[in-house]
Design a protein around this motif. Structure first.
Motif, PDB file in Angstrom:
ATOM      1  N   TYR A   1       0.857  -1.181   0.000  1.00  0.00           N
ATOM      2  CA  TYR A   1       0.000   0.000   0.000  1.00  0.00           C
ATOM      3  C   TYR A   1       0.895   1.233   0.000  1.00  0.00           C
ATOM      4  N   ASP A   2       0.501   2.275  -0.782  1.00  0.00           N
ATOM      5  CA  ASP A   2       1.330   3.482  -0.844  1.00  0.00           C
ATOM      6  C   ASP A   2       0.556   4.739  -0.490  1.00  0.00           C
ATOM      7  N   GLY A   3      -0.561   4.607   0.190  1.00  0.00           N
ATOM      8  CA  GLY A   3      -1.297   5.786   0.619  1.00  0.00           C
ATOM      9  C   GLY A   3      -2.617   5.939  -0.113  1.00  0.00           C
ATOM     10  N   GLU A   4      -3.507   6.669   0.524  1.00  0.00           N
ATOM     11  CA  GLU A   4      -4.858   6.897   0.002  1.00  0.00           C
ATOM     12  C   GLU A   4      -4.809   7.481  -1.398  1.00  0.00           C
ATOM     13  N   GLY A   5      -5.521   6.870  -2.338  1.00  0.00           N
ATOM     14  CA  GLY A   5      -5.639   7.368  -3.700  1.00  0.00           C
ATOM     15  C   GLY A   5      -4.426   7.121  -4.572  1.00  0.00           C
ATOM     16  N   ARG A   6      -3.449   6.443  -4.062  1.00  0.00           N
ATOM     17  CA  ARG A   6      -2.241   6.170  -4.846  1.00  0.00           C
ATOM     18  C   ARG A   6      -2.217   4.693  -5.224  1.00  0.00           C
ATOM     19  N   PRO A   7      -1.651   4.358  -6.379  1.00  0.00           N
ATOM     20  CA  PRO A   7      -1.583   2.942  -6.763  1.00  0.00           C
ATOM     21  C   PRO A   7      -0.602   2.195  -5.865  1.00  0.00           C
ATOM     22  N   PRO A   8      -0.795   0.891  -5.724  1.00  0.00           N
ATOM     23  CA  PRO A   8       0.145   0.109  -4.916  1.00  0.00           C
ATOM     24  C   PRO A   8       1.564   0.204  -5.474  1.00  0.00           C
ATOM     25  N   VAL A   9       2.526   0.127  -4.620  1.00  0.00           N
ATOM     26  CA  VAL A   9       3.928   0.083  -5.022  1.00  0.00           C
ATOM     27  C   VAL A   9       4.270  -1.375  -5.296  1.00  0.00           C
ATOM     28  N   THR A  10       4.951  -1.629  -6.396  1.00  0.00           N
ATOM     29  CA  THR A  10       5.370  -2.989  -6.705  1.00  0.00           C
ATOM     30  C   THR A  10       6.885  -3.024  -6.874  1.00  0.00           C
TER      31      THR A  10
END
Length: 145
Positions: free
Chosen positions: A75-84
């Protein structure tokens, strides 16, 4: 009145983990990518026969083999895409597959893991691979006073 614990007569679930790497070396430590097709087929058939037998006793829940590739996600924060990040096939500890069993004791889980460890590998000889036996997390017993 003293404290009592209510015990259910349910079976316990355990996860049997097979590792590509990261566990102690197996006795028959030839990597699967060096096995013949017949050796791979015999290994897979042993696993299937084992699962079928446990289905018959009601101890098999599920199991799957896993590819060595994968991706880490967070998870990378509200409204942000997941970090991969990844895949990291070079990691020292990769899960090769898993089996969930539902048995009456830890001793039975260890007994079955020992049987699964005897799956054939190179030359048709048992691998003697190490399997990780992990109990599912359960709720603590109910305490009454």
């Amino acid at each position: 009145m003293g404290r009592t614990s209510t015990e259910e007569t349910t079976m316990a679930k355990y996860l049997l983990l097979k590792h590509y790497r990261g566990a102690p070396a197996a006795v028959n430590d030839v990597p699967m990518d060096q096995w013949t097709q017949a050796e791979i087929s015999a290994h897979v058939q042993y696993m299937q026969d084992f699962a079928d037998r446990l289905e018959g006793t009601g101890e098999f829940v599920d199991g799957q083999a896993l590819a060595p590739e994968g991706t880490w996600v967070r998870y990378d924060g509200e409204g942000r895409p997941p970090v991969t990040d990844g895949p990291f096939a070079e990691t020292k500890d990769l899960i090769a597959g898993w089996m969930v069993i539902d048995v009456d004791s830890h001793e039975r889980a260890v007994e079955l893991a020992g049987e699964l460890s005897a799956a054939p590998g190179a030359g048709g000889k048992p691998i003697h691979e190490w399997l990780e036996v992990r109990p599912f997390l359960t709720a603590p017993p109910t305490i009454t006073e």
